[in-house]
Design an enzyme around this catalytic site. Structure first.
Site, PDB file in Angstrom:
ATOM      1  N   ASP A 189      71.832 -20.034 -42.727  1.00 28.92           N
ATOM      2  CA  ASP A 189      73.260 -19.764 -42.512  1.00 28.92           C
ATOM      3  C   ASP A 189      73.833 -20.918 -41.690  1.00 28.92           C
ATOM      4  O   ASP A 189      73.251 -21.325 -40.681  1.00 28.92           O
ATOM      5  CB  ASP A 189      73.436 -18.427 -41.778  1.00 28.92           C
ATOM      6  N   ILE A 190      74.960 -21.438 -42.140  1.00 28.36           N
ATOM      7  CA  ILE A 190      75.555 -22.627 -41.520  1.00 28.36           C
ATOM      8  C   ILE A 190      76.171 -22.305 -40.145  1.00 28.36           C
ATOM      9  O   ILE A 190      76.390 -23.196 -39.332  1.00 28.36           O
ATOM     10  CB  ILE A 190      76.616 -23.251 -42.483  1.00 28.36           C
ATOM     11  N   GLU A 194      82.903 -11.892 -45.758  1.00 29.48           N
ATOM     12  CA  GLU A 194      83.422 -13.261 -45.850  1.00 29.48           C
ATOM     13  C   GLU A 194      83.159 -13.866 -47.231  1.00 29.48           C
ATOM     14  O   GLU A 194      84.032 -14.498 -47.810  1.00 29.48           O
ATOM     15  CB  GLU A 194      82.746 -14.122 -44.756  1.00 29.48           C
ATOM     16  N   HIS A 249      74.358 -11.222 -50.517  1.00 28.33           N
ATOM     17  CA  HIS A 249      73.396 -11.972 -49.702  1.00 28.33           C
ATOM     18  C   HIS A 249      72.823 -11.054 -48.641  1.00 28.33           C
ATOM     19  O   HIS A 249      73.524 -10.196 -48.110  1.00 28.33           O
ATOM     20  CB  HIS A 249      74.026 -13.213 -49.056  1.00 28.33           C
ATOM     21  N   HIS A 287      71.281 -11.072 -44.958  1.00 28.28           N
ATOM     22  CA  HIS A 287      71.124 -11.861 -43.736  1.00 28.28           C
ATOM     23  C   HIS A 287      69.765 -11.519 -43.127  1.00 28.28           C
ATOM     24  O   HIS A 287      69.477 -10.332 -42.882  1.00 28.28           O
ATOM     25  CB  HIS A 287      72.170 -11.472 -42.687  1.00 28.28           C
TER      26      HIS A 287
HETATM   27  P1  AMP Z   1      79.456 -12.207 -44.777  1.00 28.41           P
HETATM   28  O1  AMP Z   1      80.067 -12.450 -46.148  1.00 28.41           O
HETATM   29  O2  AMP Z   1      80.415 -11.502 -43.857  1.00 28.41           O
HETATM   30  O3  AMP Z   1      78.109 -11.529 -44.860  1.00 28.41           O
HETATM   31  O4  AMP Z   1      79.209 -13.630 -44.109  1.00 28.41           O
HETATM   32  C1  AMP Z   1      78.944 -14.777 -44.885  1.00 28.41           C
HETATM   33  C2  AMP Z   1      77.955 -15.660 -44.164  1.00 28.41           C
HETATM   34  O5  AMP Z   1      77.808 -16.840 -44.930  1.00 28.41           O
HETATM   35  C3  AMP Z   1      78.394 -16.098 -42.750  1.00 28.41           C
HETATM   36  O6  AMP Z   1      77.346 -15.789 -41.837  1.00 28.41           O
HETATM   37  C4  AMP Z   1      78.614 -17.603 -42.896  1.00 28.41           C
HETATM   38  O7  AMP Z   1      78.264 -18.327 -41.734  1.00 28.41           O
HETATM   39  C5  AMP Z   1      77.721 -17.943 -44.081  1.00 28.41           C
HETATM   40  N1  AMP Z   1      78.146 -19.115 -44.833  1.00 28.41           N
HETATM   41  C6  AMP Z   1      79.387 -19.370 -45.320  1.00 28.41           C
HETATM   42  N2  AMP Z   1      79.402 -20.548 -45.968  1.00 28.41           N
HETATM   43  C7  AMP Z   1      78.152 -21.052 -45.891  1.00 28.41           C
HETATM   44  C8  AMP Z   1      77.524 -22.250 -46.362  1.00 28.41           C
HETATM   45  N3  AMP Z   1      78.201 -23.163 -47.052  1.00 28.41           N
HETATM   46  N4  AMP Z   1      76.211 -22.434 -46.091  1.00 28.41           N
HETATM   47  C9  AMP Z   1      75.518 -21.509 -45.385  1.00 28.41           C
HETATM   48  N5  AMP Z   1      76.041 -20.370 -44.926  1.00 28.41           N
HETATM   49  C10 AMP Z   1      77.344 -20.147 -45.159  1.00 28.41           C
END
Ligand code: AMP
Length: 131
Positions: free
Chosen positions: A29-30, A88, A93, A95
């Protein structure tokens, strides 16, 4: 438009990759809650985790377990926590978060990591999966 994770899967944007097979990819995760925070993503772009077909869902759990066990061996932590959110990024995905305290599950708490740290950690976890 393709999700940001589909763009990663297609190699259009970079990621710190940990593992990949025909159906799934795992990358760091970035914007991590804790060092080693990893996302396990199905290549098929499905919005919500519980809308997945049962077979693919169980395969995602199997893939995530493999990654979580490598994380636990590699990153100092008490255990690896798991969450499905998707508020988001509307592409399923899981975590995986190395936990030392409950605060590590708090998505408003973030840790800073340099590019070098991300790269070194991704390589270490990846090697632990393949060991
Ligand atoms: P959520 O959709 O609320 O589960 O969160 C999306 C997750 O994706 C967040 O923790 C972000 O930090 C992560 N994220 C978003 N864009 C990227 C990326 N390009 N590379 C890695 N992680 C990402």
């Amino acid at each position: 438009m393709a999700s940001i994770f589909t763009q990663i899967i297609n190699g259009e944007i970079p990621c710190y990759k940990i593992a990949e097979d025909d159906n799934f990819i795992a990358f760091l995760d970035i914007n991590p809650n804790a060092k080693g925070h990893t996302l396990c993503v199905p290549k098929e772009e499905i919005d919500k985790i519980f809308d997945m077909g049962e077979h693919l869902y169980l395969q995602l759990m199997q893939f995530s377990r493999k990654v979580a066990r490598a994380l636990e061996k590699t990153v100092p932590c008490k255990r690896v926590g798991m969450a499905a959110v998707g508020l988001e990024v509307p592409h399923v995905h899981v975590h995986l978060i190395p936990l030392n305290s409950m605060a590590d599950m708090d998505f408003s708490k973030k840790v800073e990591m340099t590019k070098d740290e991300f790269e070194a950690l991704a390589q270490k976890v990846s090697e632990a999966i393949n060991a």
